[in-house]
Design a protein around this motif. Structure first.
Motif, short mmCIF file in Angstrom:
data_model
loop_
_atom_site.label_atom_id
_atom_site.label_comp_id
_atom_site.label_asym_id
_atom_site.label_seq_id
_atom_site.Cartn_x
_atom_site.Cartn_y
_atom_site.Cartn_z
N HIS A 61 29.12 45.21 -35.88
CA HIS A 61 30.10 44.42 -36.60
C HIS A 61 29.70 44.30 -38.07
CE1 HIS A 61 31.72 43.18 -32.70
NE2 HIS A 61 30.47 42.91 -32.34
N PHE A 62 30.65 43.83 -38.88
CA PHE A 62 30.36 43.51 -40.27
C PHE A 62 31.20 42.31 -40.69
CE2 PHE A 62 33.75 46.68 -40.38
CZ PHE A 62 34.69 46.11 -41.23
N VAL A 63 30.71 41.61 -41.71
CA VAL A 63 31.37 40.42 -42.25
C VAL A 63 31.41 40.58 -43.76
CG1 VAL A 63 31.44 37.90 -42.23
CG2 VAL A 63 30.19 39.13 -40.44
N VAL A 64 32.53 40.21 -44.38
CA VAL A 64 32.70 40.32 -45.83
C VAL A 64 32.91 38.94 -46.43
CG1 VAL A 64 34.14 41.22 -47.69
CG2 VAL A 64 33.63 42.66 -45.69
N ARG A 65 32.18 38.66 -47.49
CA ARG A 65 32.43 37.44 -48.27
C ARG A 65 32.50 37.85 -49.73
NH1 ARG A 65 28.51 32.16 -47.90
NH2 ARG A 65 29.42 32.05 -45.78
#
Length: 431
Positions: A61-65
Motif C-alpha cells: 500500500h501507499f499513502v499520500v499527504r
C-alpha cells in the motif's frame, strides 16, 4: 530508453530510468504522482488517511499527504515482534516558488513573481529555459497537476558591458534580479493563472490556490567520456527517491514490514505537516502497529525499538578542481558506491551501531561503501535523518549517492551508482 515501469538490470539502463524519473518530476507533486504511478503498476494500492486501515500480511500500500508519500509492504509478523526496515528520502529541491500575486510588469515586459525556495546556487539558473510546474487547487478541494508546455520563462543575465563589476564577483538580489521574464507586456494576453488553467483544462475561476515552482526544461542527459554520468536537475534528492522505490520493489518479502518514506520540504527545514518534522511517518507507523497488534498499547514503541531507518540523501563527491574543500581522508568518487555520512555534531544521524549495520548489509550485497565527513573548519549540511530519529526515537543511518554541483540548477551524478544504491537499499530493506 527503457519504459519507466520496466525493471532494468544493467547499470546504464538504471541510469536511463533515473533520467526518465527526474524528467517526469518537475515538482514535488509530480514526483509523488510518478511514485504513485509506478507503485500502482507494481500492484500497490492507495490508502486514504481518513479511512480505517486493515492491512493484511504481505499487503502492499501507499499513502499520500500533499508532497509526501509513504509506501510499505507488510511483513508476515506483527510490527511489534519483527520491527521495520525503512528508507527515507525527500521529494523537494532548491527552486523558486511562484507567489500568490505573480503578475509583475516592468520595462515593457511581463514577469512572474517568485521567491527562492531552499539554498540554491541561484546563478546557475541564469540563461536557462524554464517553465512552471506544480499543482492547482480547485473549488471543492480537487487538485490538478500542471506544467506549462515548452520553455516560456527565462532569467536573463545582465550583459557585462552594463556591469563590469561582475568580473570581481556576481551578486544577485533575489527580489530584484531573480524574477523570470515571461513575455512582452501585452494587455490582451492572459495571465499566468489563465495559462496554467488552460493547460490543465479547467476554468480559471475554479483555481483557488496553487503550489507552483520553476523547473529547468532541458531533459536529463548522459554525459562524460564514456556516457556513464547523469546530468540532470533535482538529483538531490529525486535520485534517492528513485533508488528507494526500486529497492522496495526488489527487496524480498519477509517477516519485517518494509517502508519507503519520501518527505517534502527538506530543503527548508522539514517543518510542515508533510515534512520530516511533522507527524506523517509517525502516524503511519502507529496505525500499522495498531492494525497488526490491536491489543498492545505499546506496539508502536516496540516496533520502533526493533527498526532501522536508512536516511538516503545525496552526498558530496570530491570536486575535481576544489579538492581542498574536502576532508583529505574522506573524498568520495562518482561511481564508487553509496556514501556513509558521519558528523561529530549530529548533523547526520549515523552512529557506530547504525554505520556498522549498513556496512554489513552492503558487504552482503557486494556493494562498496565510501565515507564522508565535512572538514572541521566548514559547516555541515543536514538531512531528514536526525529529524526523523529525534521524532521517532528510531535507529538511523545517513547515506547517499555521490554527486557534484549539489543545489545547482543542473547537477551531476553517475549511472554506475544507481544499481549500487538500489542493491544496498534492497539489502537493508530485506535484512
Amino acid at each position: 530508453m527503457p519504459k519507466p515501469d520496466a525493471a532494468p538490470t544493467d547499470e546504464l539502463a538504471l541510469g536511463d530510468d533515473l533520467r526518465a524519473f527526474v524528467d517526469a518530476s518537475p515538482s514535488p507533486a509530480h514526483a509523488v504522482a510518478e511514485l504513485v504511478r509506478r507503485l500502482t503498476a507494481a500492484g500497490f494500492t492507495e490508502l486514504a488517511e481518513g479511512d480505517a486501515w486493515a492491512p493484511s500480511p504481505g499487503g502492499r500500500h501507499f499513502v499520500v499527504r500533499h508532497g509526501s508519500l509513504v509506501a510499505f509492504r507488510m511483513g508476515s509478523a506483527p510490527l511489534a515482534e519483527a520491527g521495520m526496515r525503512l528508507v527515507g528520502a525527500h521529494t523537494d529541491s532548491p527552486t523558486f516558488k511562484v507567489r500568490p500575486r505573480s503578475d509583475v510588469r516592468q520595462a515593457g515586459y511581463r514577469l512572474v513573481g517568485v521567491e527562492p525556495y531552499g539554498g540554491g546556487l541561484w546563478h546557475t539558473w541564469l540563461d536557462r529555459e524554464l517553465t512552471v510546474a506544480g499543482r492547482l487547487v480547485l473549488r471543492g478541494g480537487a487538485t490538478a497537476l500542471v506544467r506549462l508546455p515548452g520553455a516560456p520563462l527565462r532569467l536573463p543575465s545582465l550583459a557585462i558591458h552594463l556591469d563590469r563589476s561582475v568580473r570581481e564577483g556576481l551578486t544577485l538580489d533575489p527580489q530584484r534580479h531573480l524574477v523570470p521574464v515571461w513575455s512582452h507586456d501585452l494587455a490582451e494576453e492572459p495571465g499566468l493563472m489563465a495559462a496554467l488553467a488552460d493547460t490543465a483544462d479547467v476554468a480559471t475561476d475554479d483555481v483557488v490556490g496553487h503550489d507552483l515552482v520553476l523547473a529547468d526544461t532541458q531533459p536529463a542527459a548522459r554525459t562524460g567520456a564514456d556516457g556513464t554520468w547523469v546530468a540532470a536537475p533535482r538529483l538531490d534528492d529525486l535520485a534517492c527517491c528513485h533508488s528507494g522505490l526500486l529497492a522496495l520493489l526488489a527487496a524480498p518479502a519477509g517477516e519485517r514490514t518494509q517502508v519507503l518514506v519520501c518527505n517534502d520540504h527538506e530543503e527548508v527545514g522539514s517543518g510542515s505537516m508533510a515534512g520530516a518534522r511533522g507527524s506523517f511517518l509517525e502516524d503511519v507507523v502507529r496505525r500499522l502497529a495498531a492494525a497488526t497488534d490491536p491489543a498492545d498499547p505499546q506496539a508502536a514503541h516496540r516496533a520502533l525499538a526493533r527498526s532501522v531507518l536508512v536516511s538516503a540523501d545525496m552526498a558530496h563527491a570530491v570536486h575535481p578542481t576544489r579538492a581542498d574543500r574536502h576532508e583529505p581522508a574522506h573524498q568520495p568518487q562518482l561511481g564508487g558506491g553509496p556514501v556513509l555520512k558521519l558528523n561529530a555534531n549530529q548533523a547526520y544521524a549515523t552512529d557506530a551501531a547504525t554505520g556498522g549495520w549498513f556496512t554489513e548489509r552492503c558487504a552482503e550485497a557486494s556493494v562498496p561503501v565510501q565515507s564522508f565527513v565535512t572538514r572541521a573548519d566548514l559547516p555541515c549540511g543536514s538531512t531528514i535523518g536526525p529529524l526523523t530519529a529525534t521524532r521517532l526515537g528510531i535507529a538511523t543511518v545517513d547515506i547517499g549517492a555521490p554527486m557534484l554541483a549539489m543545489h545547482s540548477c543542473r547537477e551531476l551524478a553517475s549511472a554506475l551508482d544507481v544499481p549500487l544504491m538500489v542493491g544496498a537499499l534492497a539489502a537493508c530493506l530485506g535484512d
